[in-house]
Structures are given as structure tokens and as C-alpha cells.
Design a protein around this motif. Structure first.
Motif, PDB file in Angstrom:
ATOM      1  N   ILE A 208      55.595  30.788  46.765  1.00 21.96           N
ATOM      2  CA  ILE A 208      55.217  32.164  47.071  1.00 21.96           C
ATOM      3  C   ILE A 208      55.863  33.064  46.031  1.00 21.96           C
ATOM      4  CG2 ILE A 208      55.305  34.014  48.774  1.00 21.96           C
ATOM      5  CD1 ILE A 208      55.461  31.905  50.949  1.00 21.96           C
ATOM      6  N   ARG A 209      55.040  33.874  45.394  1.00 22.49           N
ATOM      7  CA  ARG A 209      55.556  34.681  44.286  1.00 22.49           C
ATOM      8  C   ARG A 209      54.689  35.926  44.103  1.00 22.49           C
ATOM      9  NH1 ARG A 209      59.157  32.546  40.491  1.00 22.49           N
ATOM     10  NH2 ARG A 209      58.755  30.581  41.563  1.00 22.49           N
ATOM     11  N   ASN A 210      55.309  36.997  43.653  1.00 23.88           N
ATOM     12  CA  ASN A 210      54.572  38.229  43.359  1.00 23.88           C
ATOM     13  C   ASN A 210      54.001  38.184  41.948  1.00 23.88           C
ATOM     14  OD1 ASN A 210      55.284  39.285  45.865  1.00 23.88           O
ATOM     15  ND2 ASN A 210      57.142  40.232  45.066  1.00 23.88           N
ATOM     16  N   GLY A 211      52.844  38.818  41.772  1.00 25.56           N
ATOM     17  CA  GLY A 211      52.208  38.861  40.470  1.00 25.56           C
ATOM     18  C   GLY A 211      51.235  40.020  40.387  1.00 25.56           C
ATOM     19  N   ARG A 212      50.318  39.936  39.450  1.00 30.29           N
ATOM     20  CA  ARG A 212      49.331  40.984  39.218  1.00 30.29           C
ATOM     21  C   ARG A 212      47.917  40.405  39.253  1.00 30.29           C
ATOM     22  NH1 ARG A 212      53.189  43.419  40.201  1.00 30.29           N
ATOM     23  NH2 ARG A 212      54.260  45.034  38.999  1.00 30.29           N
ATOM     24  N   TYR A 213      46.952  41.276  39.425  1.00 30.18           N
ATOM     25  CA  TYR A 213      45.539  40.907  39.312  1.00 30.18           C
ATOM     26  C   TYR A 213      44.803  42.071  38.689  1.00 30.18           C
ATOM     27  CZ  TYR A 213      44.273  43.991  43.216  1.00 30.18           C
ATOM     28  OH  TYR A 213      44.051  45.079  44.014  1.00 30.18           O
ATOM     29  N   PHE A 214      43.668  41.807  38.075  1.00 30.70           N
ATOM     30  CA  PHE A 214      42.818  42.870  37.568  1.00 30.70           C
ATOM     31  C   PHE A 214      41.398  42.349  37.441  1.00 30.70           C
ATOM     32  CE2 PHE A 214      44.421  40.752  33.773  1.00 30.70           C
ATOM     33  CZ  PHE A 214      43.294  40.601  32.988  1.00 30.70           C
ATOM     34  N   GLY A 215      40.435  43.267  37.353  1.00 33.36           N
ATOM     35  CA  GLY A 215      39.045  42.854  37.261  1.00 33.36           C
ATOM     36  C   GLY A 215      38.133  43.999  36.872  1.00 33.36           C
ATOM     37  N   LEU A 216      36.929  43.628  36.462  1.00 25.82           N
ATOM     38  CA  LEU A 216      35.899  44.573  36.046  1.00 25.82           C
ATOM     39  C   LEU A 216      34.591  44.231  36.749  1.00 25.82           C
ATOM     40  CD1 LEU A 216      36.569  44.531  32.200  1.00 25.82           C
ATOM     41  CD2 LEU A 216      37.313  46.295  33.809  1.00 25.82           C
ATOM     42  N   GLY A 217      33.705  45.206  36.861  1.00 26.04           N
ATOM     43  CA  GLY A 217      32.416  44.960  37.492  1.00 26.04           C
ATOM     44  C   GLY A 217      31.330  45.860  36.947  1.00 26.04           C
ATOM     45  N   VAL A 218      30.105  45.359  36.989  1.00 21.30           N
ATOM     46  CA  VAL A 218      28.915  46.131  36.654  1.00 21.30           C
ATOM     47  C   VAL A 218      28.054  46.169  37.904  1.00 21.30           C
ATOM     48  CG1 VAL A 218      26.868  46.311  35.197  1.00 21.30           C
ATOM     49  CG2 VAL A 218      29.008  45.441  34.232  1.00 21.30           C
ATOM     50  N   GLY A 219      27.786  47.375  38.414  1.00 17.64           N
ATOM     51  CA  GLY A 219      27.127  47.479  39.706  1.00 17.64           C
ATOM     52  C   GLY A 219      25.802  48.210  39.667  1.00 17.64           C
ATOM     53  N   PHE A 220      25.033  47.994  40.744  1.00 21.74           N
ATOM     54  CA  PHE A 220      23.741  48.656  40.926  1.00 21.74           C
ATOM     55  C   PHE A 220      23.650  49.121  42.365  1.00 21.74           C
ATOM     56  CE2 PHE A 220      19.191  48.673  41.957  1.00 21.74           C
ATOM     57  CZ  PHE A 220      18.707  49.474  40.918  1.00 21.74           C
ATOM     58  N   LYS A 221      23.380  50.404  42.559  1.00 24.39           N
ATOM     59  CA  LYS A 221      23.299  50.979  43.894  1.00 24.39           C
ATOM     60  C   LYS A 221      21.913  50.711  44.474  1.00 24.39           C
ATOM     61  CE  LYS A 221      25.361  54.858  44.481  1.00 24.39           C
ATOM     62  NZ  LYS A 221      25.703  56.309  44.487  1.00 24.39           N
ATOM     63  N   VAL A 222      21.852  49.789  45.437  1.00 23.75           N
ATOM     64  CA  VAL A 222      20.569  49.425  46.040  1.00 23.75           C
ATOM     65  C   VAL A 222      20.191  50.368  47.181  1.00 23.75           C
ATOM     66  CG1 VAL A 222      20.790  47.007  45.394  1.00 23.75           C
ATOM     67  CG2 VAL A 222      21.690  47.769  47.585  1.00 23.75           C
TER      68      VAL A 222
ATOM     69  N   GLU B 193      21.920  54.183  49.409  1.00 25.47           N
ATOM     70  CA  GLU B 193      22.862  55.292  49.270  1.00 25.47           C
ATOM     71  C   GLU B 193      24.298  54.856  49.473  1.00 25.47           C
ATOM     72  OE1 GLU B 193      23.626  59.784  51.108  1.00 25.47           O
ATOM     73  OE2 GLU B 193      22.030  58.495  51.902  1.00 25.47           O
ATOM     74  N   TYR B 194      24.530  53.914  50.381  1.00 23.00           N
ATOM     75  CA  TYR B 194      25.890  53.502  50.695  1.00 23.00           C
ATOM     76  C   TYR B 194      26.154  52.025  50.388  1.00 23.00           C
ATOM     77  CZ  TYR B 194      26.037  57.942  53.154  1.00 23.00           C
ATOM     78  OH  TYR B 194      25.994  59.281  53.460  1.00 23.00           O
ATOM     79  N   LEU B 195      25.251  51.354  49.698  1.00 21.85           N
ATOM     80  CA  LEU B 195      25.415  49.934  49.402  1.00 21.85           C
ATOM     81  C   LEU B 195      25.317  49.697  47.907  1.00 21.85           C
ATOM     82  CD1 LEU B 195      25.735  47.034  50.440  1.00 21.85           C
ATOM     83  CD2 LEU B 195      23.236  46.905  50.626  1.00 21.85           C
ATOM     84  N   ASN B 196      26.342  49.044  47.361  1.00 21.44           N
ATOM     85  CA  ASN B 196      26.407  48.772  45.931  1.00 21.44           C
ATOM     86  C   ASN B 196      26.625  47.279  45.710  1.00 21.44           C
ATOM     87  OD1 ASN B 196      26.518  50.194  43.250  1.00 21.44           O
ATOM     88  ND2 ASN B 196      28.415  49.011  43.105  1.00 21.44           N
ATOM     89  N   LEU B 197      25.839  46.662  44.832  1.00 18.12           N
ATOM     90  CA  LEU B 197      25.997  45.261  44.472  1.00 18.12           C
ATOM     91  C   LEU B 197      26.490  45.178  43.034  1.00 18.12           C
ATOM     92  CD1 LEU B 197      22.768  43.642  45.978  1.00 18.12           C
ATOM     93  CD2 LEU B 197      25.030  43.853  47.022  1.00 18.12           C
ATOM     94  N   SER B 198      27.485  44.302  42.784  1.00 12.82           N
ATOM     95  CA  SER B 198      28.090  44.220  41.459  1.00 12.82           C
ATOM     96  C   SER B 198      28.246  42.765  41.018  1.00 12.82           C
ATOM     97  CB  SER B 198      29.479  44.869  41.455  1.00 12.82           C
ATOM     98  OG  SER B 198      29.417  46.220  41.820  1.00 12.82           O
ATOM     99  N   VAL B 199      28.175  42.574  39.717  1.00 18.67           N
ATOM    100  CA  VAL B 199      28.594  41.339  39.072  1.00 18.67           C
ATOM    101  C   VAL B 199      30.026  41.563  38.602  1.00 18.67           C
ATOM    102  CG1 VAL B 199      28.171  39.722  37.187  1.00 18.67           C
ATOM    103  CG2 VAL B 199      26.247  40.803  38.356  1.00 18.67           C
ATOM    104  N   THR B 200      30.942  40.659  38.954  1.00 16.61           N
ATOM    105  CA  THR B 200      32.359  40.912  38.723  1.00 16.61           C
ATOM    106  C   THR B 200      33.022  39.788  37.937  1.00 16.61           C
ATOM    107  OG1 THR B 200      32.926  39.893  40.850  1.00 16.61           O
ATOM    108  CG2 THR B 200      32.569  42.275  40.829  1.00 16.61           C
ATOM    109  N   ALA B 201      34.099  40.137  37.259  1.00 16.84           N
ATOM    110  CA  ALA B 201      34.976  39.180  36.575  1.00 16.84           C
ATOM    111  C   ALA B 201      36.407  39.576  36.894  1.00 16.84           C
ATOM    112  CB  ALA B 201      34.730  39.195  35.072  1.00 16.84           C
ATOM    113  N   ASP B 202      37.168  38.660  37.505  1.00 17.40           N
ATOM    114  CA  ASP B 202      38.533  38.958  37.927  1.00 17.40           C
ATOM    115  C   ASP B 202      39.502  37.928  37.351  1.00 17.40           C
ATOM    116  OD1 ASP B 202      38.307  41.268  39.877  1.00 17.40           O
ATOM    117  OD2 ASP B 202      36.862  39.867  40.733  1.00 17.40           O
TER     118      ASP B 202
END
Length: 217
Positions: A163-177, A179-188
Motif C-alpha cells: 500500500i503506497r501513495n502515488g499520482r495519476y493523470f489522464g486526458l480525454g476527447v469527448g462528445f456531448k451526446v 445536454e447532460y451526457l458526455n462520452l469520451s475516449v480516454t488515456a490514463d
């Protein structure tokens, strides 16, 4: 004069609505493929399945950019190694006995996440997102084995947790299908550690490519 006053009032009514269009509480679920960067000698099977769920809140900075906080959980899949090794032993007095050694080694990782996120609306439909934060990683190294000799099977197992602390990060490209729903392709990107059985601790990277569905309340 009345027309000008009406136009100004309409503009003032629209601007706050546009400004706050992408702010509010959200929840997201993502799933995809993980690839663990462990030496092939230790884990030749390095591709697994990953999923994550996040919840948080974003505030609109302007009509295109919103910033927020998030927290959640990610299961990062596993890398593993399977060994099946038949053997035989010949006695001096004659006669041969044979058996099979089997062993499975698995590296499993999961994390609790807390971080910040942002979304940039390229236009009314397309958007870019990013997140970065703290991760509480928990990894398990699992060893399962068996040996068959004289038709007798012996089994053994061992587990090592880290068990250890660390970091995470990621990017995404999304499309709003909607008004309140967004779908994205992500890389983390994640960076957990694992502890060998009665041995040292090593860090390794996990890359996750996936799809994310986000609902904004």
C-alpha cells in the motif's frame, strides 16, 4: 430604445446560462484495457481489463472552460505469468517417475483517487478533458502453485500486499451526446508499486485506454 433595452436584457439572461452550462455535480464510469509495464520475464501477459468510477463537481470559469474536483476508485487489471513444466526422474536402480509443476503469478492493482479535473469545450459538441491527482494504491502479488509427484499433488500459495501513495493523470476527447451526457475516449497513467514475496518493492507503470460516460447533474 425599447428594442435596445430588450436586447441587453436578453443578453444578460443568456450569458449566465451559457457560463454555467458545464458546471455542476457529475458522476462517470469508464472501462477499458490496461497494459502493465512489468518485465516480460516476470509477467509476459501484461494486458488486462480496467474500470473506474468517479464523482465530483466542476465550476465554470467561462463559457468554454470549467475546473473541478473529483474522487473515486479504479481497478487497474492484472499482469500474470503461467508456468507448466513437466519433469521426469530416473532412479539409479531403474525406473522413471514423472510429474508436473504448475505455477501462476499475478500482479493485481487498484487505487482510491482524489484529484482535480478540467474540461474545455471546443464547440457545442466536442470537448477536451484532463485530470490529475493523488492515488492510494494497493497492489497484490499472488503466487499459486502445485507439484505432482508419484500421483500425489502438493499445492502452495503466497501473497504479498503493498500500500503506497502515488499520482495519476489522464486526458480525454469527448462528445456531448445529450445536454447532460458526455462520452469520451480516454488515456490514463498510473504508477503503483508491488512487493516481491519476502523481497524488495518495485514501482511500475500502468497505461489504461478506455471509454468514459459522464453524467452532469
Amino acid at each position: 430604445m425599447k428594442n435596445r433595452s430588450f436586447a441587453i436584457a436578453a443578453l444578460l439572461a443568456v450569458v449566465p446560462a451559457t457560463h454555467a452550462a458545464d458546471q455542476g455535480a457529475f458522476i462517470s464510469i469508464s472501462a477499458g484495457q490496461s497494459r502493465s509495464q512489468i518485465d516480460r520475464d516476470f509477467a509476459p501477459n501484461r494486458i488486462g481489463r480496467a474500470f473506474a468510477t468517479l464523482a465530483g463537481y466542476r465550476w465554470a470559469v467561462n463559457s468554454r472552460l470549467s475546473l473541478g474536483v473529483e474522487g473515486g476508485y479504479a481497478a487497474l487489471g492484472e499482469a500474470n505469468y503461467h508456468l507448466v513444466e513437466p519433469y521426469s526422474y530416473t532412479f539409479y536402480e531403474g525406473g522413471t517417475v514423472s510429474g508436473v509443476d504448475r505455477e501462476r503469478i499475478a500482479y493485481k492493482a487498484k487505487a482510491y483517487l482524489l484529484g482535480i479535473n478540467s474540461q474545455w469545450n471546443v464547440n457545442d459538441r466536442w470537448n477536451l478533458s484532463a485530470h490529475y491527482g493523488w492515488a492510494r494504491y494497493r497492489t497484490t502479488l499472488l503466487v499459486l502453485g502445485s507439484s505432482t509427484f508419484y500421483d500425489k499433488k502438493t499445492q502452495y500459495d503466497a501473497t504479498s500486499n503493498d500500500i503506497r501513495n502515488g499520482r495519476y493523470f489522464g486526458l480525454g476527447v469527448g462528445f456531448k451526446v445529450a445536454e447532460y451526457l458526455n462520452l469520451s475516449v480516454t488515456a490514463d497513467r498510473y504508477k503503483p508499486t508491488y512487493r516481491q514475496i519476502y523481497g524488495d518493492t518495485f514501482s511500475y507503470g500502468i497505461n489504461v485506454w478506455g471509454l468514459r460516460a459522464e453524467y452532469l447533474f
